[in-house]
Design an enzyme around this catalytic site. Structure first.
Site, PDB file in Angstrom:
ATOM      1  CB  SER A  66      -0.953   0.020   1.191  1.00 44.93           C
ATOM      2  OG  SER A  66      -1.974  -0.912   0.982  1.00 44.93           O
ATOM      3  CE  LYS A  69      -3.651   0.428  -1.305  1.00 47.93           C
ATOM      4  NZ  LYS A  69      -4.408  -0.136  -0.165  1.00 47.93           N
ATOM      5  CE1 TYR A 193      -4.981  -1.340  -4.338  1.00 51.05           C
ATOM      6  CE2 TYR A 193      -5.342  -3.704  -4.372  1.00 51.05           C
ATOM      7  CZ  TYR A 193      -5.161  -2.537  -3.666  1.00 51.05           C
ATOM      8  OH  TYR A 193      -5.150  -2.563  -2.297  1.00 51.05           O
ATOM      9  CE1 TYR A 245      -4.776   1.214   4.387  1.00 53.23           C
ATOM     10  CE2 TYR A 245      -3.079   0.233   5.751  1.00 53.23           C
ATOM     11  CZ  TYR A 245      -3.557   0.594   4.514  1.00 53.23           C
ATOM     12  OH  TYR A 245      -2.821   0.334   3.412  1.00 53.23           O
ATOM     13  CB  VAL A 263       0.018  -5.811   4.268  1.00 50.17           C
ATOM     14  CG1 VAL A 263      -1.237  -5.261   4.890  1.00 50.17           C
ATOM     15  CG2 VAL A 263      -0.152  -6.077   2.790  1.00 50.17           C
TER      16      VAL A 263
HETATM   17  N1  GLN Z   1      -2.350  -5.277  -1.907  1.00 47.28           N
HETATM   18  C1  GLN Z   1      -2.845  -5.236  -0.561  1.00 47.28           C
HETATM   19  C2  GLN Z   1      -4.337  -5.484  -0.527  1.00 47.28           C
HETATM   20  O1  GLN Z   1      -5.008  -5.013  -1.385  1.00 47.28           O
HETATM   21  C3  GLN Z   1      -2.489  -3.914   0.036  1.00 47.28           C
HETATM   22  C4  GLN Z   1      -2.999  -3.742   1.446  1.00 47.28           C
HETATM   23  C5  GLN Z   1      -2.023  -3.019   2.347  1.00 47.28           C
HETATM   24  O2  GLN Z   1      -0.847  -2.903   2.097  1.00 47.28           O
HETATM   25  N2  GLN Z   1      -2.533  -2.592   3.463  1.00 47.28           N
HETATM   26  O3  GLN Z   1      -4.872  -6.126   0.331  1.00 47.28           O
END
Ligand code: GLN
Length: 314
Positions: A66, A69, A193, A245, A263
């Site tokens: 993420s 993003k 994505y 988050y 993650v």
């Molecule tokens: N690719 C992961 C997902 O969509 C990214 C989530 C994350 O890094 N929090 O679940």
């Protein structure tokens, strides 16, 4: 800025983190990430004069997940400017990164660009006519440019692993498509994505990539402008309020800097005007943010006196 102070802090923090026994748990819902050794820790920071200091496993590539993003948001704002906000909000969600619950209540418009739904909508915004390859090239080109490293690439096995198991993300994308919040085929948007989440980078590369956010849209105080100053500041504002988050408040409280986690265990943190920092440790806390990465940033910010809430020099 005293490099010696920063060098000592980074080296000592990396040594402390290497010795930590309570390291959190690696993400297992993406099968390919479950095998990553939780014993690793890396940290890198770039300062205003371009000096890059690092310690620990700062050269090891990890799945940025993420953290990507931030870069897709930058590109989507470049493409759509304020029209992007018709599709995505700017408020913290207070829910887990993959939550679906707010989407129905809010007519398919995700709360912010950093939860999964929001990031999928942002990805869709940089996807023209279902051309996934072109969109991915655009993302990779941008990352290679801002990090000054042409070797940055996608880890195909991670991308495939998530494509095979990302049922929740398929649900989010289909739901948003039903509201026309995303315009391309959900599978295409998710293809891009999953692939941009699977980009592999080291702390050193990621710290360099974050420079444009530390210097108001430029790669350094005297470098050429890449994005408007106000846009860089606003991306930082969103990182502070939404970048972790439902752990965003806690991160802002403890670290006091804009940050974006993934993650894979990476976090990019920005000290406006002072530094771009990347940390990585694969073990996560209960809300999916790197446990030791967060702790290391808290200690570094404290030792260096870094905070966006610090009183500026008069
Ligand atoms: N690719 C992961 C997902 O969509 C990214 C989530 C994350 O890094 N929090 O679940």
């Amino acid at each position: 800025m005293e490099h010696e102070k920063l060098r000592t802090a980074i080296t000592e923090i990396a040594a402390d983190m290497a010795a930590e026994t309570d390291r959190g748990r690696v993400a297992t819902y993406i099968p390919e990430l479950a095998d990553v050794d939780p014993g690793q820790f890396g940290i890198a920071a770039v300062t205003a004069d371009g000096t890059l200091l690092s310690a620990g496993d700062a050269n090891t590539c990890f799945s940025i997940q993420s953290v990507s993003k931030v870069f897709t948001l930058t590109l989507a704002l470049e493409a759509l400017d304020d029209a992007l906000w018709d599709r995505v909000g700017r408020e913290p969600s207070g829910d887990p990164f993959n939550s679906i619950i707010q989407l129905e209540a809010e007519k398919g418009r995700p709360r912010n660009p950093f939860i999964n739904a929001g990031a999928i909508a942002v990805t869709d915004a940089i996807l023209d006519d279902d051309n996934a390859e072109e969109a991915l090239d655009k993302i990779l080109d941008f990352l290679r440019n801002v990090s000054g490293d042409n070797s940055i690439a996608i880890d195909d096995s991670v991308a495939r692993s998530e494509a095979a198991t990302g049922f929740r993300n398929y649900a989010l994308a289909n739901f948003m498509r039903s509201w026309s919040v995303i315009e391309n085929a959900p599978d295409r948007a998710l293809d891009v994505y999953f692939n941009h989440c699977a980009i592999a980078m080291s702390c050193r590369q990621l710290a360099n990539a974050g420079r444009y956010l530390a210097w108001d849209g430029k790669l350094g105080p005297n470098a050429e402008r890449l994005i408007p100053e106000q846009r860089a500041r606003r991306i930082n504002a969103l990182m502070l309020t939404c970048g972790h988050y439902d752990g965003s408040g806690e991160f802002a409280f403890r670290v006091g800097l804009p940050g974006k986690s993934g993650v894979g265990g990476g976090i990019l943190a920005i000290v406006p005007g002072q530094a771009s920092i990347a940390v990585w440790s694969p073990g996560l806390n209960a809300v999916g943010n790197s446990k030791l990465g967060s702790l290391a940033l808290e200690r570094l910010a404290e030792r260096m006196g870094w905070s966006v809430f610090a009183r500026g020099e008069a």
